[in-house]
Write a protein that holds these residues in place. Structure first.
Motif, PDB file in Angstrom:
ATOM      1  N   ASP A 371       0.791  -1.086  -0.022  1.00 59.37           N
ATOM      2  CA  ASP A 371      -0.013   0.048  -0.031  1.00 59.37           C
ATOM      3  C   ASP A 371       0.986   1.295  -0.096  1.00 59.37           C
ATOM      4  O   ASP A 371       1.559   1.510   1.002  1.00 59.37           O
ATOM      5  N   ILE A 379      -2.438  -4.091  -0.388  1.00 60.63           N
ATOM      6  CA  ILE A 379      -3.707  -4.147  -1.395  1.00 60.63           C
ATOM      7  C   ILE A 379      -3.699  -5.459  -1.847  1.00 60.63           C
ATOM      8  O   ILE A 379      -2.767  -5.681  -2.736  1.00 60.63           O
ATOM      9  N   ARG A 381      -5.756  -7.215  -4.853  1.00 61.58           N
ATOM     10  CA  ARG A 381      -6.626  -6.889  -5.993  1.00 61.58           C
ATOM     11  C   ARG A 381      -6.843  -8.278  -7.040  1.00 61.58           C
ATOM     12  O   ARG A 381      -6.120  -9.172  -6.714  1.00 61.58           O
ATOM     13  N   GLU A 386     -12.357  -9.171  -4.437  1.00 58.28           N
ATOM     14  CA  GLU A 386     -13.278  -8.074  -4.321  1.00 58.28           C
ATOM     15  C   GLU A 386     -14.818  -8.379  -4.168  1.00 58.28           C
ATOM     16  O   GLU A 386     -15.593  -7.707  -3.522  1.00 58.28           O
ATOM     17  N   THR A 428      -6.145  -4.257   2.730  1.00 59.28           N
ATOM     18  CA  THR A 428      -7.173  -3.433   1.886  1.00 59.28           C
ATOM     19  C   THR A 428      -7.720  -4.301   0.852  1.00 59.28           C
ATOM     20  O   THR A 428      -6.895  -4.727  -0.041  1.00 59.28           O
ATOM     21  N   ILE A 429      -9.147  -4.727   0.668  1.00 59.18           N
ATOM     22  CA  ILE A 429      -9.685  -5.481  -0.400  1.00 59.18           C
ATOM     23  C   ILE A 429     -10.864  -4.668  -0.793  1.00 59.18           C
ATOM     24  O   ILE A 429     -11.613  -4.642  -0.032  1.00 59.18           O
ATOM     25  N   ASN A 431     -13.098  -1.850  -1.059  1.00 61.78           N
ATOM     26  CA  ASN A 431     -13.305  -0.502  -0.452  1.00 61.78           C
ATOM     27  C   ASN A 431     -13.170  -0.754   1.124  1.00 61.78           C
ATOM     28  O   ASN A 431     -13.770   0.137   1.914  1.00 61.78           O
ATOM     29  N   THR A 433     -11.011  -1.918   4.542  1.00 58.48           N
ATOM     30  CA  THR A 433      -9.571  -2.120   5.054  1.00 58.48           C
ATOM     31  C   THR A 433      -9.686  -2.856   6.518  1.00 58.48           C
ATOM     32  O   THR A 433     -10.600  -2.137   7.061  1.00 58.48           O
TER      33      THR A 433
END
Length: 484
Positions: A371, A379, A381, A386, A428-429, A431, A433
Motif C-alpha cells: 500500500d 492491497i 486486487r 473483491e 485493503t480489499i 473498499n 480495510t
C-alpha cells in the motif's frame, strides 16, 4: 414539431442483486430442520435494441437516466427471490454506442440487434446453499452484488444508400421530396435544413434510401456551421451525390468551385470514432454530380458549360430541375444502378449469432501489492476477492470467518506471509480495510459454535490498537507508563 436528436449521453444503472436469506426450519417435532434460506434474485440488465420504428434519440434527450429493476431478497422455506426486471431501450438503426472515452463498444445496425449496456448484479446465496459438512447450519447469508453503472454516448448515423451533399439552398430537400414520399421543409427563400431527411426511392425492382444532409460550408470539417454535427450521417452512404445550385447569384461561386470546396471538406473530415465500422474513407465512395435548377435559362447554359469538367473526372453528371422534374427519371435509374453495384461488391454480413458467455465464478487470479499510502499495509486486487468482500456481512462474525476461509483457500494468506505482512498490518480489499490477523488460522477445520459467531475471532491474544497506540506514546515520552 418533434426535435431530431442524434447524440445523447445516457446514464445507465443495472439492478442490484437481492440478499440471500439466513433462515432455519422451525417446525413442531422437527428440532433439527436445518437451514432453509433462499437465494436472492439477480438484478435486471439494461439492454439497447434496434427498433425500425424509432428514428431519433429524442426520448433519451429528455430522459437520460435508465435504471433496471433490483432483484428481490431470498426468503425462508427455500424460496428464492424474484429476478429483477430487465430494462429494454429501443434505439434507431445505425446507433453507435461509446464509452466516456470515445471507445466504440457496439455498432447497432439491423433490426433486433442488441447490446447489454449494463449487467445486473448477482443475487447472494442463502444459508441453505452455504451449508457443508463443516458448517451444517450457517447463521449468515451472502449479500447481493451491485449492478453495473456507467455513462454511455449514443450517436446516430443515418443508414442510407445515397447521401445528398451540397451548399445551403442547393435544392437537396426539394430533390428528396420529388424522388420519394418524404415531405421535408421547402421554401422560396434561402435557408438551410436543420435535420437530416430520409426518403425511400423505388426505381424498377430496386428500392434504396436517400439522405438529405444539412448544407455544408467551407470549414464544416473543423466545426464551422452545422456540417460537423451531420457529416456523420453520410459515413454509411454507399453513393455520394453533389447537388449543385446552377442558378446562384452569390459572387465568387460557380458549380466547379462549389464541388471542389465540398470535396475538400469531405477529404478533411475524419470520423471521431477510430474503430468505426463504416464503409471506408469518404474519398473512396462513388460520386455523382447533380446540376440543379436548369429550369432557369442562365442555369441551363451554365450546366452545359461545366458538364465536361466533371465528366473528365469520371463522375456521372445529371442536369435536373426539382421544380419541373426534368431529368429525374435518368437520375433515379443511375442511382439505383450504382447502389446495386455497391451492394454486389459489398454483400451484407450475416446476422451476428448470439454469443453466450458464462459468467466465470472461479477466477483465481489476484495480486498483492504494498500500500503506497499506508506503511506496512497491503492491497489485494482481483475480481474474486473483491466480490467476496462485497458479499460479506461484517457485523456477523461467522460471515467474517467464512470470508477468511475463502481467502485462505484462494492463497491470499500465503501470499501475504511471503511478502512479509505482520500481524495487525492493514490489508485493503476493494473498499474495505481491516487488520490482518494470521492467528485466526483461516482455512483450518472450523470448530462449531453458536450461529452467527466464530470462536477463532474471539481467540485473539494480540494487544489491541489502543494498547499499541498508548505504548507508542510512552516510547515518545508523551505520557508516562502508568497514565491512561
Amino acid at each position: 414539431m418533434s426535435k431530431f436528436i442524434d447524440r445523447v449521453v445516457l446514464h445507465v444503472r443495472a439492478g442490484k442483486g437481492g440478499h440471500g436469506c439466513a433462515s432455519v426450519l422451525r417446525e413442531k417435532f422437527m428440532p433439527l430442520g436445518g437451514p432453509n434460506g433462499g437465494n436472492g434474485g439477480n438484478g435486471g440488465d439494461v439492454i439497447l435494441e434496434v427498433d425500425p420504428n424509432v428514428h431519433t434519440l429524442l426520448d433519451f434527450h429528455f430522459h437520460p437516466h435508465a435504471k433496471a429493476g433490483n432483484g428481490k431478497p431470498g426468503e425462508g422455506s427455500n424460496r428464492d427471490g424474484k429476478q429483477g426486471t430487465d430494462l429494454l431501450l429501443k434505439v434507431p438503426d445505425g446507433t453507435m454506442v461509446l464509452d466516456g472515452n470515445g471507445k466504440v463498444l457496439m455498432d447497432l445496425v439491423g433490426a433486433g440487434n442488441r447490446f447489454i449496456a449494463a449487467r445486473g448484479g448477482r443475487g447472494g446465496l442463502g444459508n441453505a446453499a452455504l451449508a457443508s459438512k463443516a458448517r451444517k447450519a450457517p447463521g449468515f447469508a451472502l449479500l447481493g452484488e451491485d449492478g453495473e453503472e456507467c455513462d454511455l454516448i449514443l450517436e446516430l448515423k443515418s443508414v442510407a444508400d445515397v447521401g445528398l451533399v451540397g451548399f445551403p439552398s442547393a435544392g437537396k430537400s426539394s430533390l428528396v421530396s420529388v424522388l420519394s414520399a418524404a415531405k421535408p421543409k421547402i421554401a422560396d427563400y434561402p435557408f438551410t435544413t436543420l435535420v437530416p431527411n430520409l426518403g425511400v426511392v423505388l426505381s424498377g425492382d430496386t428500392t434504396f434510401t436517400v439522405a438529405d444532409v444539412p448544407g455544408l460550408i467551407p470549414g464544416a470539417s473543423e466545426g464551422r456551421g452545422l456540417g460537423l454535427d451531420f457529416l456523420r450521417h453520410i459515413e454509411r452512404c454507399a453513393v455520394l451525390a453533389h447537388v449543385v445550385d446552377c442558378a446562384t447569384l452569390e459572387p465568387g461561386r460557380d458549380p466547379v468551385s462549389d464541388v471542389d470546396a465540398l470535396e475538400a471538406e469531405l477529404a478533411a473530415y475524419k470520423p471521431a470514432l477510430s474503430a468505426d465500422a463504416t464503409l471506408g474513407d469518404l474519398a473512396d465512395r462513388p460520386r455523382v454530380v447533380i446540376l440543379n435548377k436548369i429550369d432557369v435559362p442562365d442555369a441551363a447554359e451554365l450546366a452545359e458549360m461545366v458538364t465536361p469538367e466533371f465528366t473528365a473526372r469520371g463522375w456521372p453528371v445529371f442536369e435536373i430541375s426539382a421544380v419541373s422534374r426534368e431529368g429525374l427519371r435518368p437520375l433515379t435509374f443511375a442511382l439505383a444502378d450504382l447502389v446495386l453495384q455497391y451492394r454486389e461488391a459489398h454483400p451484407k454480413a450475416a446476422p451476428a449469432r448470439p454469443v453466450i458467455r458464462p459468467i466465470a465464478v472461479n477466477q483465481s487470479g489476484f495480486s498483492v501489492i504494498a500500500d503506497p499510502q499506508e506503511p506496512g499495509g497491503f492491497i489485494v486486487r482481483g475480481s474474486q476477492p473483491e466480490r467476496w468482500v462485497k458479499q460479506t456481512q461484517f457485523d456477523n462474525d461467522e460471515a467474517v470467518g467464512y470470508l477468511a476461509d475463502r481467502l485462505a483457500r484462494l492463497g491470499v494468506e500465503d501470499e501475504l506471509v511471503k511478502q512479509g505482512a505482520e500481524p495487525g498490518a492493514p490489508v485493503t480489499i476493494g473498499n474495505v480495510t481491516f487488520e490482518w490477523e494470521p492467528m485466526i488460522a483461516a482455512g483450518i477445520e472450523r470448530v462449531p459454535t453458536g450461529r452467527g459467531t466464530d470462536i477463532r475471532l474471539e481467540q485473539d491474544e494480540r494487544i489491541s490498537a489502543a494498547e499499541r497506540k498508548h505504548a507508542s506514546r510512552v516510547r515518545r515520552g508523551l505520557v508516562k507508563d502508568d497514565e491512561e
